[in-house]
Scaffold this motif. Structure first.
Motif, PDB file in Angstrom:
ATOM      1  N   GLY B  71      70.683  45.816  70.584  1.00 53.76           N
ATOM      2  CA  GLY B  71      69.954  46.340  71.601  1.00 53.76           C
ATOM      3  C   GLY B  71      70.705  47.270  72.883  1.00 53.76           C
ATOM      4  N   CYS B  72      71.180  47.150  72.896  1.00 53.21           N
ATOM      5  CA  CYS B  72      72.177  47.903  74.424  1.00 53.21           C
ATOM      6  C   CYS B  72      71.890  48.982  73.915  1.00 53.21           C
ATOM      7  CB  CYS B  72      73.281  46.607  74.705  1.00 53.21           C
ATOM      8  SG  CYS B  72      74.554  47.907  75.775  1.00 53.21           S
ATOM      9  N   ALA B  73      73.112  49.597  73.033  1.00 55.62           N
ATOM     10  CA  ALA B  73      72.996  51.193  72.369  1.00 55.62           C
ATOM     11  C   ALA B  73      72.129  51.019  72.035  1.00 55.62           C
ATOM     12  CB  ALA B  73      73.862  50.838  71.098  1.00 55.62           C
ATOM     13  N   LEU B  74      70.693  51.307  71.910  1.00 53.56           N
ATOM     14  CA  LEU B  74      69.171  51.623  71.468  1.00 53.56           C
ATOM     15  C   LEU B  74      68.610  51.837  73.175  1.00 53.56           C
ATOM     16  CD1 LEU B  74      67.932  50.084  68.667  1.00 53.56           C
ATOM     17  CD2 LEU B  74      68.747  52.722  68.543  1.00 53.56           C
ATOM     18  N   GLY B  75      68.440  50.593  73.802  1.00 52.77           N
ATOM     19  CA  GLY B  75      68.093  50.413  75.126  1.00 52.77           C
ATOM     20  C   GLY B  75      68.600  51.499  75.684  1.00 52.77           C
ATOM     21  N   VAL B  76      70.136  51.827  76.073  1.00 55.87           N
ATOM     22  CA  VAL B  76      70.459  52.297  77.413  1.00 55.87           C
ATOM     23  C   VAL B  76      70.863  53.974  76.856  1.00 55.87           C
ATOM     24  CG1 VAL B  76      72.707  53.183  78.401  1.00 55.87           C
ATOM     25  CG2 VAL B  76      72.261  50.533  78.225  1.00 55.87           C
ATOM     26  N   GLY B  77      70.480  54.670  75.175  1.00 58.95           N
ATOM     27  CA  GLY B  77      70.775  55.106  74.861  1.00 58.95           C
ATOM     28  C   GLY B  77      68.877  56.161  74.939  1.00 58.95           C
ATOM     29  N   LEU B 119      57.139  40.498  64.228  1.00 58.14           N
ATOM     30  CA  LEU B 119      58.301  40.495  63.340  1.00 58.14           C
ATOM     31  C   LEU B 119      59.225  38.716  62.880  1.00 58.14           C
ATOM     32  CD1 LEU B 119      60.340  43.030  66.161  1.00 58.14           C
ATOM     33  CD2 LEU B 119      59.242  43.552  64.031  1.00 58.14           C
ATOM     34  N   GLY B 120      58.750  38.153  63.498  1.00 60.19           N
ATOM     35  CA  GLY B 120      58.708  36.844  62.341  1.00 60.19           C
ATOM     36  C   GLY B 120      60.871  36.958  63.247  1.00 60.19           C
ATOM     37  N   PHE B 121      61.246  35.037  62.931  1.00 63.02           N
ATOM     38  CA  PHE B 121      62.877  35.895  63.450  1.00 63.02           C
ATOM     39  C   PHE B 121      64.300  36.491  63.288  1.00 63.02           C
ATOM     40  CE2 PHE B 121      60.145  31.460  63.434  1.00 63.02           C
ATOM     41  CZ  PHE B 121      60.644  31.613  64.984  1.00 63.02           C
ATOM     42  N   GLY B 122      64.665  36.057  63.021  1.00 59.80           N
ATOM     43  CA  GLY B 122      66.023  37.187  62.890  1.00 59.80           C
ATOM     44  C   GLY B 122      66.654  38.254  63.512  1.00 59.80           C
ATOM     45  N   ALA B 123      67.345  38.847  63.642  1.00 59.62           N
ATOM     46  CA  ALA B 123      68.425  40.123  64.116  1.00 59.62           C
ATOM     47  C   ALA B 123      67.358  40.527  65.175  1.00 59.62           C
ATOM     48  CB  ALA B 123      69.355  40.602  63.225  1.00 59.62           C
ATOM     49  N   GLN B 124      66.022  41.539  63.792  1.00 61.09           N
ATOM     50  CA  GLN B 124      65.636  42.617  64.361  1.00 61.09           C
ATOM     51  C   GLN B 124      64.604  42.388  65.355  1.00 61.09           C
ATOM     52  OE1 GLN B 124      62.701  43.392  61.353  1.00 61.09           O
ATOM     53  NE2 GLN B 124      62.490  45.245  62.192  1.00 61.09           N
ATOM     54  N   MET B 125      63.690  40.767  65.859  1.00 61.26           N
ATOM     55  CA  MET B 125      63.626  40.916  67.099  1.00 61.26           C
ATOM     56  C   MET B 125      64.118  40.660  67.797  1.00 61.26           C
ATOM     57  SD  MET B 125      63.415  37.055  67.888  1.00 61.26           S
ATOM     58  CE  MET B 125      61.975  36.142  69.347  1.00 61.26           C
ATOM     59  N   GLU B 126      65.459  40.086  68.336  1.00 58.58           N
ATOM     60  CA  GLU B 126      66.606  39.986  68.983  1.00 58.58           C
ATOM     61  C   GLU B 126      66.771  41.520  69.815  1.00 58.58           C
ATOM     62  OE1 GLU B 126      69.061  37.246  68.293  1.00 58.58           O
ATOM     63  OE2 GLU B 126      70.022  37.576  69.747  1.00 58.58           O
ATOM     64  N   ILE B 127      66.912  41.895  68.852  1.00 58.74           N
ATOM     65  CA  ILE B 127      67.405  43.707  69.042  1.00 58.74           C
ATOM     66  C   ILE B 127      66.104  44.332  69.918  1.00 58.74           C
ATOM     67  CG2 ILE B 127      68.166  45.917  68.387  1.00 58.74           C
ATOM     68  CD1 ILE B 127      69.540  44.022  66.013  1.00 58.74           C
ATOM     69  N   VAL B 128      64.727  43.902  69.293  1.00 63.47           N
ATOM     70  CA  VAL B 128      63.682  44.731  69.851  1.00 63.47           C
ATOM     71  C   VAL B 128      63.521  44.602  71.178  1.00 63.47           C
ATOM     72  CG1 VAL B 128      61.068  44.915  70.110  1.00 63.47           C
ATOM     73  CG2 VAL B 128      62.476  45.102  67.953  1.00 63.47           C
ATOM     74  N   ILE B 132      64.424  46.898  74.395  1.00 63.16           N
ATOM     75  CA  ILE B 132      63.077  46.967  76.008  1.00 63.16           C
ATOM     76  C   ILE B 132      63.733  46.410  77.790  1.00 63.16           C
ATOM     77  CG2 ILE B 132      60.430  45.878  76.594  1.00 63.16           C
ATOM     78  CD1 ILE B 132      60.266  46.125  73.494  1.00 63.16           C
ATOM     79  N   GLY B 133      64.285  45.229  77.473  1.00 60.27           N
ATOM     80  CA  GLY B 133      65.211  44.727  78.536  1.00 60.27           C
ATOM     81  C   GLY B 133      65.802  45.212  79.087  1.00 60.27           C
ATOM     82  N   MET B 134      66.585  46.829  78.175  1.00 57.53           N
ATOM     83  CA  MET B 134      67.742  47.730  78.936  1.00 57.53           C
ATOM     84  C   MET B 134      66.766  49.098  79.115  1.00 57.53           C
ATOM     85  SD  MET B 134      70.327  45.815  78.803  1.00 57.53           S
ATOM     86  CE  MET B 134      69.404  44.234  78.344  1.00 57.53           C
ATOM     87  N   LEU B 135      65.908  49.248  78.580  1.00 61.13           N
ATOM     88  CA  LEU B 135      64.720  50.305  78.792  1.00 61.13           C
ATOM     89  C   LEU B 135      64.771  51.198  80.045  1.00 61.13           C
ATOM     90  CD1 LEU B 135      64.006  52.747  76.909  1.00 61.13           C
ATOM     91  CD2 LEU B 135      61.544  51.445  77.412  1.00 61.13           C
ATOM     92  N   TRP B 136      64.017  50.433  80.996  1.00 65.90           N
ATOM     93  CA  TRP B 136      64.287  50.005  82.861  1.00 65.90           C
ATOM     94  C   TRP B 136      64.845  50.622  83.021  1.00 65.90           C
ATOM     95  CZ3 TRP B 136      59.862  52.194  80.284  1.00 65.90           C
ATOM     96  CH2 TRP B 136      58.665  51.597  79.831  1.00 65.90           C
ATOM     97  N   PRO B 137      65.964  49.659  83.288  1.00 69.38           N
ATOM     98  CA  PRO B 137      66.968  50.216  84.346  1.00 69.38           C
ATOM     99  C   PRO B 137      67.483  50.820  83.958  1.00 69.38           C
ATOM    100  CG  PRO B 137      67.487  47.293  83.702  1.00 69.38           C
ATOM    101  CD  PRO B 137      65.651  48.456  83.016  1.00 69.38           C
ATOM    102  N   SER B 138      67.994  51.576  82.818  1.00 73.45           N
ATOM    103  CA  SER B 138      68.552  52.739  82.434  1.00 73.45           C
ATOM    104  C   SER B 138      67.987  54.193  82.282  1.00 73.45           C
ATOM    105  CB  SER B 138      68.373  52.779  80.943  1.00 73.45           C
ATOM    106  OG  SER B 138      69.141  51.770  80.544  1.00 73.45           O
ATOM    107  N   VAL B 139      66.429  54.300  82.756  1.00 76.85           N
ATOM    108  CA  VAL B 139      65.736  55.355  82.933  1.00 76.85           C
ATOM    109  C   VAL B 139      65.733  55.572  84.302  1.00 76.85           C
ATOM    110  CG1 VAL B 139      63.186  55.919  83.152  1.00 76.85           C
ATOM    111  CG2 VAL B 139      63.959  54.422  81.442  1.00 76.85           C
ATOM    112  N   VAL B 140      66.054  54.104  85.051  1.00 72.88           N
ATOM    113  CA  VAL B 140      65.757  54.307  86.468  1.00 72.88           C
ATOM    114  C   VAL B 140      67.243  55.284  86.925  1.00 72.88           C
ATOM    115  CG1 VAL B 140      65.787  53.211  89.107  1.00 72.88           C
ATOM    116  CG2 VAL B 140      63.860  52.647  87.351  1.00 72.88           C
TER     117      VAL B 140
END
Lengths: 255, 258
Positions: B71-77, B119-128, B132-140
């Motif tokens: 999640g961090c890599a995707l969001g920050v990237g 997405l149901g439960f699992g790694a995928q939902m957590e990563i999404v 999203i949580g990491m996205l906005w701070p990285s943009v700013v």
């Protein structure tokens, strides 16, 4: 200048309209099942219905109240404790390392512990919010006090100020920028933890309401709740930045 | 002399935690503690050793860290890329600023029910959710960093008629690399917090789920062992990232407030 900001506003609104139109197109074309993903007009209808006579208004008040109480508690305790620890070099040396050690601990990890002690109650949620929001304020106050110009301490010694006077007249104002910034961070954390606490402990509020909406596939109500949560966050941080600018006017000269 | 001083500060730093642990142990032994909510430090240490040896802790840690890292890599990237675009092109900034400012304050935990439904439960939902949580701070952060790039460098790139890709790779990225790393560092700590929160609230995997289960099974020693471990993981992560930052960008890390 005025014209420029007008242009910015117009372009911003344009994108927002496009964004909502795109949202509508996606849902109208049924790319995602409407059971999971409501269109903007259904979200808006749910929002209006929930706020005028529906349960949404009461839940919003509940969540905002919870967030504010936890935040105020954390702010009072954080600044007070931070001032007591920060003013004394010796207390800093003994206590600050332990606090730094505890800082990276995710506040939500304290939720199970709080549940074990307080059960699924409103107090539990309040304690979790206060605990989570405490850290930024506590550490900002300590750091702010530690970073105070050493000359000011000398001045206070020369003037024979009491410890309380040093805190009130010199240290708190000089730590103010850091404390105010941490207050804003604390409010964000409070909102997050209020929502999480409501979800886990099933206390009345928006967190519980959106979880219930998702479990019974009322996606419009779910999205309405998310919109309100976003609005709460936006208003909170806007109000605090305004307060920050007002309170720090005296600093503008130096910067 | 230096060693003596170091010992001196160490002693003072360690007094409080060691004292507290000893006091807790003495209190627990004296009262012959039998409780569903409290556990003595010795019991907690035993519980920690037990979950360490049976592999459940390692599995949970791996699940949490994997989700947080992805999640961090995707969001920050993604966020940094958008932020760079916004920083480089005034028009993009004008267009998107309002929408971003309106979307940004939505607390990430509010997205848990939505992603659960989609997405149901699992790694995928957590990563999404983490993304999203990491996205906005990285943009700013990335946008602010690009706006602070020395304007002469941008003039140079214009004179040399560099294309967009060349300008990005040769001028902008090297100039904002320290800020990007700082953004990654902040995001990594935050990603762990979000991961544990999502696991405690909804997702049945990882450390958050482990601590929740220990509490619900009324095993306080195991619960505190998990808490201790989560704290240690967070602390080690921040230590590691700080050390990396000091190594890679020695000039940058110094003036930054902690």
């Amino acid at each position: 200048m005025n014209r420029l900001s007008f242009r910015k506003l117009a372009l911003g609104v344009l994108t927002l309209v496009l964004f909502i139109l795109g949202w509508k197109l996606v849902t109208d074309a049924r790319l995602i099942s409407p059971i999971f993903f409501p269109g903007p007009e259904r979200t808006y209808a749910a929002l209006v219905k929930g706020l005028s006579g529906g349960p949404l208004l009461a839940q919003t008040v509940e969540t905002v109240e919870r967030m504010l109480y936890g935040w105020l508690l954390a702010s009072a305790v954080g600044v007070l404790l931070g001032a007591l620890i920060g003013i004394s070099r010796r207390a800093r040396a003994f206590i600050a390392p332990t606090l730094e050690l505890l800082r990276p601990l995710p506040a939500s990890a304290m939720i199970p512990v709080a549940i074990a002690f307080l059960g699924f109650s409103d107090q539990m949620v309040l304690v979790v919010i206060a605990f989570g929001a405490l850290w930024p304020m506590l550490l900002a106050t300590i750091h702010g006090f530690a970073a105070m110009e050493p000359r000011l301490y000398e001045v206070s010694a020369v003037l024979g100020l009491s410890r309380f006077q040093v805190i009130w007249k010199l240290a708190l104002p000089s730590a103010m920028p850091m404390i105010l910034a941490s207050l804003r961070l604390g409010l964000t954390i409070s909102l997050v933890l209020a929502v999480v606490g409501e979800m886990l402990a099933s206390r009345a509020g928006l967190g519980q309401s959106i979880l219930a909406a998702s479990r019974s596939f009322r996606s419009a109500d779910l999205f309405a709740g998310i919109v309100i949560l976003g609005a709460i966050g936006l208003c909170g941080s806007r109000l605090l930045s305004m307060a920050e600018r007002r309170l720090l006017r005296w600093q503008a000269v130096h910067r | 002399m230096r060693v003596a001083r170091f010992m001196h500060t160490c002693w003072r730093a360690a007094l409080l935690p060691v004292g507290l642990i000893l006091a807790a142990q003495v209190a627990a032994t004296a009262t012959q503690l039998e409780s569903d909510t409290l556990a003595s430090p010795a019991d907690i240490a035993r519980a920690l050793a037990a979950i360490l040896t049976d592999g459940s802790l390692a599995r949970a840690t791996l699940d949490t860290l994997k989700a947080a890292a992805a999640g961090c890599a995707l969001g920050v990237g993604l966020g940094s890329f958008i932020g760079i675009l916004l920083g480089l092109f005034r028009i993009a900034d004008d267009l998107l600023d309002l929408t971003i400012e309106l979307l940004r304050p939505v607390p990430v935990v509010a997205l848990i029910p939505v992603t659960m439904m989609l997405l149901g439960f699992g790694a995928q939902m957590e990563i999404v959710i983490i993304t999203i949580g990491m996205l906005w701070p990285s943009v700013v952060l990335a946008r602010a960093a690009v706006k602070e790039v020395e304007p002469r460098l941008m003039e140079v790139s214009r004179v040399m008629q560099l294309g967009f890709a060349a300008r990005l790779v040769k001028i902008v990225l090297p100039a904002i690399l320290p800020q990007l790393f700082m953004s990654l560092k902040l995001a990594a700590g935050y990603a762990l917090v979000v991961a544990v929160t999502v696991e405690i609230t909804a997702n049945p995997q990882g450390l958050g789920y482990g601590i929740m289960m220990a509490q619900q099974a009324l095993r306080p020693a195991e619960m505190f062992a998990y808490l201790l471990w989560i704290g240690a993981v967070g602390w080690l992560l921040s230590l590691l990232l700080n050390a990396t930052q000091r190594r890679l960008f020695p000039a940058h890390g110094r003036g930054e407030p902690r």
